[in-house]
Design an enzyme around this catalytic site. Structure first.
Site, PDB file in Angstrom:
ATOM      1  N   GLU B 244       0.830  -1.199   0.000  1.00  0.00           N
ATOM      2  CA  GLU B 244       0.000   0.000   0.000  1.00  0.00           C
ATOM      3  C   GLU B 244       0.867   1.251   0.000  1.00  0.00           C
ATOM      4  O   GLU B 244       0.586   2.211  -0.700  1.00  0.00           O
ATOM      5  CB  GLU B 244      -0.906  -0.025   1.239  1.00  0.00           C
ATOM      6  CG  GLU B 244      -1.981   1.058   1.226  1.00  0.00           C
ATOM      7  CD  GLU B 244      -2.792   1.108   2.524  1.00  0.00           C
ATOM      8  OE1 GLU B 244      -2.481   0.336   3.448  1.00  0.00           O
ATOM      9  OE2 GLU B 244      -3.714   1.911   2.584  1.00  0.00           O
ATOM     10  N   SER B 368       0.208   6.542   8.544  1.00  0.00           N
ATOM     11  CA  SER B 368       0.214   8.010   8.638  1.00  0.00           C
ATOM     12  C   SER B 368       1.623   8.539   8.361  1.00  0.00           C
ATOM     13  O   SER B 368       2.605   7.798   8.447  1.00  0.00           O
ATOM     14  CB  SER B 368      -0.229   8.443  10.033  1.00  0.00           C
ATOM     15  OG  SER B 368       0.797   8.165  10.971  1.00  0.00           O
ATOM     16  N   ASN B 369       1.717   9.819   8.052  1.00  0.00           N
ATOM     17  CA  ASN B 369       3.028  10.366   7.723  1.00  0.00           C
ATOM     18  C   ASN B 369       3.988  10.314   8.911  1.00  0.00           C
ATOM     19  O   ASN B 369       5.206  10.260   8.727  1.00  0.00           O
ATOM     20  CB  ASN B 369       2.878  11.782   7.169  1.00  0.00           C
ATOM     21  CG  ASN B 369       2.353  11.753   5.739  1.00  0.00           C
ATOM     22  OD1 ASN B 369       1.917  10.695   5.263  1.00  0.00           O
ATOM     23  ND2 ASN B 369       2.401  12.881   5.051  1.00  0.00           N
ATOM     24  N   GLU B 370       3.422  10.269  10.107  1.00  0.00           N
ATOM     25  CA  GLU B 370       4.281  10.110  11.291  1.00  0.00           C
ATOM     26  C   GLU B 370       4.844   8.683  11.336  1.00  0.00           C
ATOM     27  O   GLU B 370       5.997   8.478  11.722  1.00  0.00           O
ATOM     28  CB  GLU B 370       3.492  10.435  12.564  1.00  0.00           C
ATOM     29  CG  GLU B 370       3.252  11.931  12.764  1.00  0.00           C
ATOM     30  CD  GLU B 370       2.364  12.545  11.691  1.00  0.00           C
ATOM     31  OE1 GLU B 370       1.391  11.888  11.267  1.00  0.00           O
ATOM     32  OE2 GLU B 370       2.652  13.684  11.259  1.00  0.00           O
TER      33      GLU B 370
END
Lengths: 380, 383
Positions: B244, B368-370
């Site tokens: 993904e 998530s980008n984190e």
């Protein structure tokens, strides 16, 4: 499409890394060398000559190696990694580049041959001081008047000076360094920078006398910007490496700094900046090697804009994540940030490149790096 | 180092461009390019048309419809598909469950599901996230308890995108409550018409209905619907999420969005600040696209290139930045309701704020980008 280097290119990089990396492994050695009378190490310069580095981009018939922007970029990157004070960018890329772009065969053989052999340094004096340099013809010869500053590596034996021609356009002239009134000092990053004053100084036209050399000059400036991008990239790589090593080893509150996610995330963002920059600089290098001057110029501006943005980001964060140690002159990291700042402003900074790109932004639908024109076809 | 595509890849690219405009009906592509609503029916029609030409699942194993293309060719396929305005094949089918089944399922299960999955005869939904298991997915609590040959499922999934159209849902369920949390998870395929499955819409800040809650109350699932082995679910989840992340770098989409924004900017392009903003975004996007090309040109044997973690992170940031630009270009026209039959403001301007709000999701989903920063810090920088 291939972003990798071939065996010869890797061998060149390893050889230069071997020489410069060994010499300046201890940053104190670099500081000592840069503070010396010459500002660089003559032995290293000679060794670079023996390796063919000082003639790298020039034709073999003029004493060069016949290599291209990819090889020049590899060397510049190694220079940037250790902040080697040897004037590769000033003497070879800019000074020699100007001769290669505009000189007659005879001039190329003489000047580039001596440069490649490590016997004579060249420098390009292009940025004008308060009194722009103008050229005048007198008694069958040429004279230059005006001031150039800053001239990177301007204490070279021979200068290539740009000057406004009497009939319009810009000419390039060869001037004996000793014939000028010169003052040289260290810039904020330790680079050797001169002010060159010409007062009716005798000069020899580079190439055909009186001919407009604007196109050749523009090309050389682009080659200089591109090499500066590679030099900056080398510096950024080392700044990030040093920062991650420091985060792992430095302890505060009884634990290593990499215990703190806020710091690790900032290092991750530095990596993002670095990788994006690596990609666009590699692409611009191939564009310069393979495309016409107009596309090559745009590609260089695009790479230089990204380098400007990333260089500030990585340089600033490297200092912040280290803390006070990176503020000291004896520690490499802060010096890298200083040098990145110098490279950013040498031949036009990010803001200027953005202004030029923005001026043309309505002339095409979008960018496509895989298209020969760099422009994407309209979707409809 | 060489810039240009090989003659073979260049020909491939041209063939892709020609195929997409030939295969997918123009009204669907126009709807996509003009940013109109893309209906479930359009997505079905488009994917079936692609599948008939071998263009829906080229990255699958060849025996299940894959094409054996290089990474670069897959990139060109995707790039040209988006550029032509073809709706991407349903990611839950083609990027998520399809590759998992091809890798982990029994031959019988592959034969039962893969052809229908490629052809979108089955519309899959994703049943991973739960109210208390987001980034920390392994904390999921939906249970499946063995009862004779069946599994009995209870619990709640959430953020199920387009679940209202789902025929089947692939779920991660807890099958061993005693084991360490990653080790007690299995993957179950559940027919969404089974009694006890309830889909409840979640209204989002953009006013749309894109995601759902899916509730399971004593849902009986045949034992044969377990993928692979019991308690092997986390391995499959990691495999799926890895795919993904590569799939969600929206380079081609953001390019199209930015080109559209520029075209629509009109007089606003006289403003030097707007010009500079667009030029800067174009340059950032160029750097990202070149990074994507570096990654696809040098990913050996399916091993992701280290820089691939940059793609999702930076791609979604730029997607959000370009959607923000569009709202600014719209100005006050962004407030003109899309529901008005007659208005002077163009459609794109009236849709710009909902799109901007919708795309806030991009830095949350797909890891998530984190989480991406955590991956970079840990696995690349060794922090």
């Amino acid at each position: 499409m291939d972003f990798t280097h071939d065996e010869e290119q890797v061998a060149l990089r390893d050889a230069v890394r071997g020489l410069l990396g060994r010499k300046y492994a201890d940053f104190e050695e670099r500081r000592r060398t840069a503070r010396g009378e010459l500002g660089f190490d003559e032995t290293v310069w000679k060794q670079l000559a023996e390796m063919g580095v000082l003639g790298l981009p020039f034709d073999e018939e003029h004493g060069g190696m016949g290599a291209g922007p990819v090889e020049v970029g590899l060397v510049a990157s190694e220079v940037g990694r250790v902040l080697a004070p040897e004037p590769f960018l000033a003497a070879v890329v800019l000074g020699g580049g100007a001769v290669a772009a505009a000189g007659t065969d005879e001039q190329k053989a003489e000047l580039l041959g001596a440069l490649a052999a490590g016997e004579r340094r060249l420098a390009l004096a292009h940025t004008d001081g308060a009194t722009p340099v103008t050229a005048a013809e007198a008694d069958g010869g040429w004279m230059l008047t005006g001031a150039k500053e800053p001239v990177l590596g301007g204490d070279a034996e021979t200068l290539v000076v740009s000057a406004a021609l009497p009939g319009g356009g810009t000419g390039l002239f060869v001037v004996d360094g000793e014939a000028c009134e010169r003052a040289t000092g260290p810039a904020f990053d330790g680079s050797r920078v001169s002010r060159v004053v010409l007062s009716g100084t005798a000069a020899t036209p580079l190439g055909e006398p009186g001919a407009d050399a604007s196109a050749a000059l523009a090309r050389v400036l682009d080659l200089g910007r591109l090499a500066a991008c590679h030099e900056a990239l080398g510096g950024m790589e080392v700044a990030l490496q040093a920062t991650t090593a420091y985060l792992k080893s430095r302890k505060q509150f009884g634990v290593p700094l990499n215990t703190f996610q806020a710091l690790n995330f900032r290092a991750a963002d530095m990596y993002v900046s670095l990788e994006l920059t690596r990609s666009i600089v590699a692409w611009a290098t191939m564009m310069v090697a393979e495309s016409d001057a107009g596309l090559a110029h745009e590609a260089v501006l695009r790479a230089a804009l990204q380098v400007s943005r990333a260089g500030r980001h990585v340089g600033q964060e490297a200092i912040q994540l280290h803390g006070g140690i990176a503020m000291t002159a004896e520690y490499l990291v802060g010096n890298i940030t200083s040098h990145l700042t110098a490279l950013d402003h040498l031949l036009g900074d990010g803001q200027q490149h953005l202004a030029e790109l923005a001026g043309a932004v309505d002339g095409y639908p979008g960018l496509d790096p895989l298209a020969p024109t760099m422009r994407s076809a309209s979707t409809q | 180092m060489r810039l240009e595509l090989s003659a073979e890849d260049q020909a491939f690219r041209e063939e892709m461009a020609a195929s997409f405009t030939r295969v997918v009906p123009e009204e669907i592509r126009t709807a996509v390019l003009e940013g109109q609503e893309v209906t479930a029916e359009m997505i079905r029609t488009s994917q079936k048309a692609l599948n008939a030409e071998g263009l829906a699942v080229p990255h699958w194993p060849v025996e299940w419809g894959g094409r054996g293309w290089t990474e670069l060719q897959r990139h060109l396929w995707h790039e040209e598909m988006v550029r032509a305005g073809v709706p991407s094949p349903l990611p839950f089918n083609t990027s998520m469950i399809g590759p998992v089944l091809a890798q982990f399922a029994s031959q019988e299960m592959k034969e039962r599901f893969l052809p229908a999955t490629a052809n979108l005869d089955i519309w899959w939904s994703q049943g991973f996230s739960e109210p208390d298991a987001g980034s920390d997915l392994a904390g999921l609590r939906t249970t499946a308890v063995r009862d004779g040959e069946d599994w009995v499922v209870n619990g709640q999934k959430t953020w199920t995108t387009l679940g209202q159209y789902g025929d089947w849902i692939f779920t991660l369920v807890r099958t061993d409550p005693e084991a360490k949390k990653q080790l007690g998870i299995s993957m179950l395929l559940i027919d969404m018409t089974t009694p006890g499955v309830e889909v409840r819409p979640i209204e989002l800040i953009d006013g749309g209905h894109e995601v759902n809650e899916v509730w399971f109350t004593d849902v009986r699932v045949p034992g044969e619907n377990l993928v692979g082995e019991v308690n092997q679910g986390w391995t499959m989840a990691k495999f799926l999420l890895g795919n993904e992340r590569v799939g969600v770098a929206p380079v081609a989409l953001v390019k199209r969005m930015l080109a559209s924004a520029k075209e629509r900017a009109g007089d606003r392009l006289d403003d030097p600040l707007t010009r500079a903003r667009i030029a800067e975004l174009e340059n950032q996007l160029l750097a990202l696209e070149l990074t994507a090309l570096r990654v696809v040109a040098h990913s050996a044997d399916g091993e992701p290139h280290p820089a691939s973690s940059v793609l999702k992170l930076r791609g979604t940031e730029l997607q959000q930045a370009v959607s923000e630009l569009a709202v600014d270009l719209a100005g006050p026209a962004a407030l003109v309701p899309g529901s008005l039959e007659q208005a002077d403001a163009p459609d794109w301007a009236r849709r710009s704020a909902p799109v901007y709000l919708n795309y806030r999701k991009a830095s949350i989903y797909g890891g998530s980008n984190e989480i991406q920063r955590q991956i970079i810090a840990r696995t690349i920088l060794g922090l």
